[in-house]
Write a protein that holds these residues in place. Structure first.
Motif, short mmCIF file in Angstrom:
data_model
loop_
_atom_site.label_atom_id
_atom_site.label_comp_id
_atom_site.label_asym_id
_atom_site.label_seq_id
_atom_site.Cartn_x
_atom_site.Cartn_y
_atom_site.Cartn_z
N GLY A 402 0.78 -1.24 0.00
CA GLY A 402 0.00 0.00 0.00
C GLY A 402 0.81 1.28 0.00
N ASN A 403 2.13 1.20 -0.11
CA ASN A 403 2.96 2.40 -0.14
C ASN A 403 3.12 2.87 -1.58
N ARG A 404 2.47 3.98 -1.94
CA ARG A 404 2.54 4.50 -3.30
C ARG A 404 3.46 5.70 -3.42
N THR A 405 4.20 6.02 -2.37
CA THR A 405 5.14 7.14 -2.42
C THR A 405 6.49 6.66 -2.95
N ALA A 406 7.42 7.59 -3.15
CA ALA A 406 8.76 7.24 -3.62
C ALA A 406 9.69 6.89 -2.47
N ILE A 407 9.19 7.02 -1.24
CA ILE A 407 10.02 6.76 -0.06
C ILE A 407 9.59 5.43 0.56
N SER A 408 10.43 4.44 0.43
CA SER A 408 10.11 3.12 0.99
C SER A 408 10.18 3.17 2.52
N GLY A 409 9.59 2.17 3.15
CA GLY A 409 9.65 2.10 4.61
C GLY A 409 11.08 2.02 5.12
N ARG A 410 11.92 1.25 4.40
CA ARG A 410 13.33 1.12 4.79
C ARG A 410 14.05 2.47 4.69
N LEU A 411 13.79 3.22 3.64
CA LEU A 411 14.44 4.52 3.47
C LEU A 411 13.94 5.51 4.53
N TYR A 412 12.64 5.45 4.83
CA TYR A 412 12.10 6.33 5.88
C TYR A 412 12.83 6.09 7.20
N ASP A 413 13.01 4.83 7.57
CA ASP A 413 13.69 4.51 8.84
C ASP A 413 15.12 5.03 8.85
N GLU A 414 15.82 4.87 7.73
CA GLU A 414 17.21 5.31 7.66
C GLU A 414 17.31 6.84 7.68
N LEU A 415 16.38 7.52 7.01
CA LEU A 415 16.37 8.99 7.05
C LEU A 415 16.13 9.48 8.47
N GLU A 416 15.19 8.85 9.14
CA GLU A 416 14.88 9.23 10.53
C GLU A 416 16.10 9.04 11.42
N ARG A 417 16.80 7.92 11.25
CA ARG A 417 17.99 7.63 12.05
C ARG A 417 19.12 8.63 11.72
N THR A 418 19.29 8.91 10.44
CA THR A 418 20.36 9.83 10.01
C THR A 418 20.15 11.23 10.59
N LEU A 419 18.91 11.71 10.52
CA LEU A 419 18.61 13.04 11.05
C LEU A 419 18.77 13.07 12.57
N ALA A 420 18.35 12.02 13.23
CA ALA A 420 18.49 11.95 14.70
C ALA A 420 19.96 11.98 15.12
N ASP A 421 20.84 11.40 14.29
CA ASP A 421 22.27 11.37 14.60
C ASP A 421 22.99 12.66 14.20
N GLY A 422 22.25 13.60 13.62
CA GLY A 422 22.87 14.86 13.20
C GLY A 422 23.72 14.73 11.95
N LYS A 423 23.45 13.70 11.12
CA LYS A 423 24.20 13.47 9.89
C LYS A 423 23.39 13.94 8.68
N GLN A 424 23.95 13.73 7.48
CA GLN A 424 23.32 14.20 6.25
C GLN A 424 23.02 13.05 5.30
N ALA A 425 22.06 13.31 4.39
CA ALA A 425 21.65 12.30 3.41
C ALA A 425 21.60 12.93 2.02
N MET A 426 21.84 12.08 1.00
CA MET A 426 21.72 12.51 -0.40
C MET A 426 20.76 11.55 -1.10
#
Length: 733
Positions: A402-426
């Motif tokens: 049911g996920n029709r966005t371009a952001i998979s559940g796995r990517l969402y989790d990693e983005l959340e973790r990256t931002l919480a750690d004060g790091k950057q994403a591309m």
């Protein structure tokens, strides 16, 4: 003396040397630009390519050079030889080849040295003291405050622009003999940022081994090093070796956006002047950088593709970084490649050629294995860091869940973790805009450009539909112009929509976007690079611009949002380009500490995806080269693409049919060397109101046969039909 001149007219009918008499006392040398009388034209520009003491023509029939256009040689002897190579290699005119060596604005005198009126202090000691005393009252207070202030500033600086000083005060001081006005040349400098010099890094054992092999006397190298393995340090040491021997160096990068970062690296390590060459400079900046090299002030040239023509003398090395990039091939005719030009310049100068990449072109690696290049491998990252783990996300499963966005559940989790750690994403998506096309769900009507046979892309920020080929725009409609129903819907997604989705998921995140829409302003790429490097943003979303060579220490997550957009292009290089893009964007993560890569695809078992997961270039190469040999694709064969375009389709079709007839007569005796010949509409049939067709000739490797096709192409012209020729084109469509 007689001058051998190439007139600056790129036409096959005047593609020969013309002789001109050199008037007495006129100092003319090979390489100088001159103004000469020509035909019925009053005069034209030309380049002197040689001098002769005698002429085969009668003296009274030889015209005189009117005047030199500069007091120096615009071209070196080597550049004149290089132009002859280009003429032969790409079957073009010598005038067209010579134009590559000069900034376009120099021709016709459209740009020149910039000067400025400056105020210079003339006096010192007692003489200056007497002038100062004349500006004071008897009680010691200042009688003429503006003159006093101006004089004080000049005492500190010695010389200042007149525009920064009070005009009336300057005039008064000039009458007193204290100052003078002078016209001084000033440089237009592309990068004003101050850079602090740093000490050399210690070399790893692998870097020492690589340098020793280069210093041992070889001339052509393929530096195959994974991302973050320290290739740039090799470049710097090799360039330094060349400078120590009194030689010069060229470093090519594939994108204008990479020049600020690379320029900073070089300025941190070299005291010498560095000239920058690329199309993003203003006309004045380009001229000044060219003059900096001509005058011998700069011994290092950094730039994109066109920098390969920089007028450096005594060249010691040319380095092509990220050599796999298609941007090293020219877009316009003649379609040269920087690799071929660099190879010839290195031959003429007995210089070193280094091609560097984590993902070399299949053809380059193939030539390396055959011995044309010495392959130098750097399989590990610096500081013991591991290449980032690549997690493949099957988007078919996301859709089922049911996920029709371009952001998979796995990517969402990693983005959340990256931002919480004060790091950057591309995040990488090779489509700009918001939605890739607009279609009516009732009748199937698709909004297309009126000038091009392509769908228009929706750009939400400006609320416009835009053609990415000609730039035409339209205002979006709410009802279908075909059936009149309000069922127009936006399909597909581009970087704008990704930016909106990420903002919705992480409203507190600071986001930058890098694509052609955001990089339109001059120096926009410099500001973005500086802002992201300074961690003024948490997430960088972009097209292929962000895949090339960027080094940000805080990036620990990178993601490819839709690998299939590259994988499904109808081109024999699609697997190669997919592997390269995945590997390169993966290489942006974990440069200074462990990183993660998320690869989203609907085709997770494709061999390009699987080899990219394990950073296995050699495995990918072996599978890809076997497939190409089986199908007789380059490097085991050659494609020649002949392009025809015009406003009237019937004229274009007639030209194609006529050329096919001529082509058969030329190729018939060599039919064993031909794999196939196909004439068809171009994949995008119309661009900018021009109907487009092409002939695609697939040959066994035969340079002589390619030369015959070139000759026929140059001899054949059509009224109202433009033609072009390309060998192994970057875009097969």
């Amino acid at each position: 003396m007689y001058a051998r001149v190439i007139v600056d007219i790129s036409h096959t009918q005047v593609d020969r040397v013309f002789e001109y008499n050199i008037p007495e006392k006129m100092n003319i040398r090979p390489g100088m630009r001159v103004r000469v009388p020509f035909g019925h034209m009053r005069d034209t520009e030309g380049i002197v390519i040689g001098l002769e003491e005698t002429s085969e023509y009668e003296a009274n029939k030889i015209k005189e050079i009117i005047c030199p256009l500069d007091d120096f040689c615009a071209l070196t002897e080597e550049q004149i030889k290089l132009a002859s190579f280009i003429k032969q290699k790409y079957n073009t005119t010598l005038a067209a080849a010579l134009r590559f060596m000069l900034p376009a604005q120099v021709r016709g005198g459209r740009v020149s040295v910039k000067t400025q009126t400056r105020v210079r202090l003339l006096l010192s000691g007692p003489a200056l003291q007497r002038v100062e005393e004349g500006l004071l009252k008897k009680d010691g207070s200042v009688k003429y405050p503006r003159q006093w202030e101006t004089l004080s500033l000049l005492k500190e600086q010695g010389e200042l622009p007149a525009s920064e000083l009070n005009g009336s005060a300057v005039k008064s001081l000039e009458k007193k003999g204290a100052v003078e006005l002078v016209r001084a040349e000033i440089a237009r400098i592309p990068f004003q940022k101050k850079v602090i010099r740093i000490d050399d890094y210690g070399l790893t054992e692998k870097q020492k081994e690589i340098l020793d092999r280069i210093r041992a006397g070889g001339k052509r190298f393929l530096l195959h090093g994974v991302t973050g393995s320290g290739k740039t340090e090799i470049y710097i040491r090799v360039m330094r070796d060349c400078l120590a021997r009194g030689k010069t160096a060229i470093l090519l990068v594939p994108e204008i956006s990479l020049t600020p970062q690379t320029y900073t690296f070089l300025k941190q390590r070299f005291d010498e002047e560095i000239a920058v060459f690329h199309s993003g400079l203003s006309a004045g900046e380009r001229f000044d950088e060219w003059m900096k090299v001509k005058r011998g002030k700069a011994k290092i040239v950094l730039g994109a593709r066109s920098a390969v023509f920089a007028p450096l003398e005594n060249l010691g090395v040319i380095i092509i970084d990220e050599e796999h990039e298609t941007s090293y091939k020219a877009d316009n005719y003649p379609k040269y490649t920087a690799h071929e030009i660099a190879k010839e310049r290195c031959r003429l100068n007995d210089a070193i050629l280094i091609l560097g990449s984590a993902t070399p072109q299949i053809e380059t690696y193939f030539r390396g294995i055959r011995g044309e290049y010495e392959i130098l491998k750097m399989p590990n990252r610096l500081f013991g860091l591991q290449l980032p783990a690549v997690d493949i996300v099957d988007m078919c499963n996301e859709l089922k869940n049911g996920n029709r966005t371009a952001i998979s559940g796995r990517l969402y989790d990693e983005l959340e973790r990256t931002l919480a750690d004060g790091k950057q994403a591309m995040l990488f998506l090779n489509r700009r805009g918001y939605s890739t096309f607009v279609m009516c769900r009732s009748c199937g009507y698709v909004v297309k450009c009126d000038s091009c046979d392509v769908t228009m892309t929706y750009h939400k920020a400006q609320d416009i539909l835009k053609c990415h080929y000609c730039g035409r725009t339209k205002t979006p409609e709410t009802v279908c112009p075909e059936c009149g129903k309000p069922h127009l819907k936006y399909f597909g997604m581009g970087t704008q929509q990704i930016e909106e989705q990420v903002k919705g998921l992480f409203p507190y995140a600071r986001i930058l976007r890098m694509d052609l829409d955001t990089m339109g302003n001059k120096d926009a790429h410099i500001k973005l690079f500086e802002d992201f490097a300074a961690h003024k943003a948490d997430i960088l979303i972009g097209t292929q611009m962000i895949t090339k060579g960027f080094d940000f220490r805080d990036v620990t997550l990178s993601a490819i949002l839709a690998a299939d957009t590259m994988l499904n292009i109808p081109d024999y290089r699609s697997a190669e380009r997919t592997f390269c893009h995945i590997t390169q964007i993966a290489g942006r993560a974990g440069r200074k500490e462990p990183g993660t890569v998320i690869l989203q695809t609907y085709n997770p078992m494709h061999y390009a995806v699987q080899h990219a997961k394990y950073h296995d270039y050699v495995g990918f190469y072996n599978e890809e080269i076997a497939l190409r040999e089986m199908a007789q694709l380059p490097p085991f064969s050659t494609y020649v693409q002949l392009q025809f375009s015009g406003q009237k389709e019937e004229q274009v079709i007639a030209a194609v049919k006529d050329f096919i007839g001529k082509l058969k007569a030329v190729l018939l005796p060599h039919k064993r060397g031909i794999i196939s010949i196909k004439a068809s509409e171009a994949a995008i049939k119309r661009i900018r109101d021009m109907e487009r067709y092409h002939i695609l000739i697939h040959l066994k490797n035969d340079e002589g046969l390619v030369g015959q096709i070139y000759t026929l192409f140059n001899q054949t012209k059509y009224v109202n039909v433009l033609t072009g020729i390309d060998i192994n084109p970057v875009n097969m469509a």
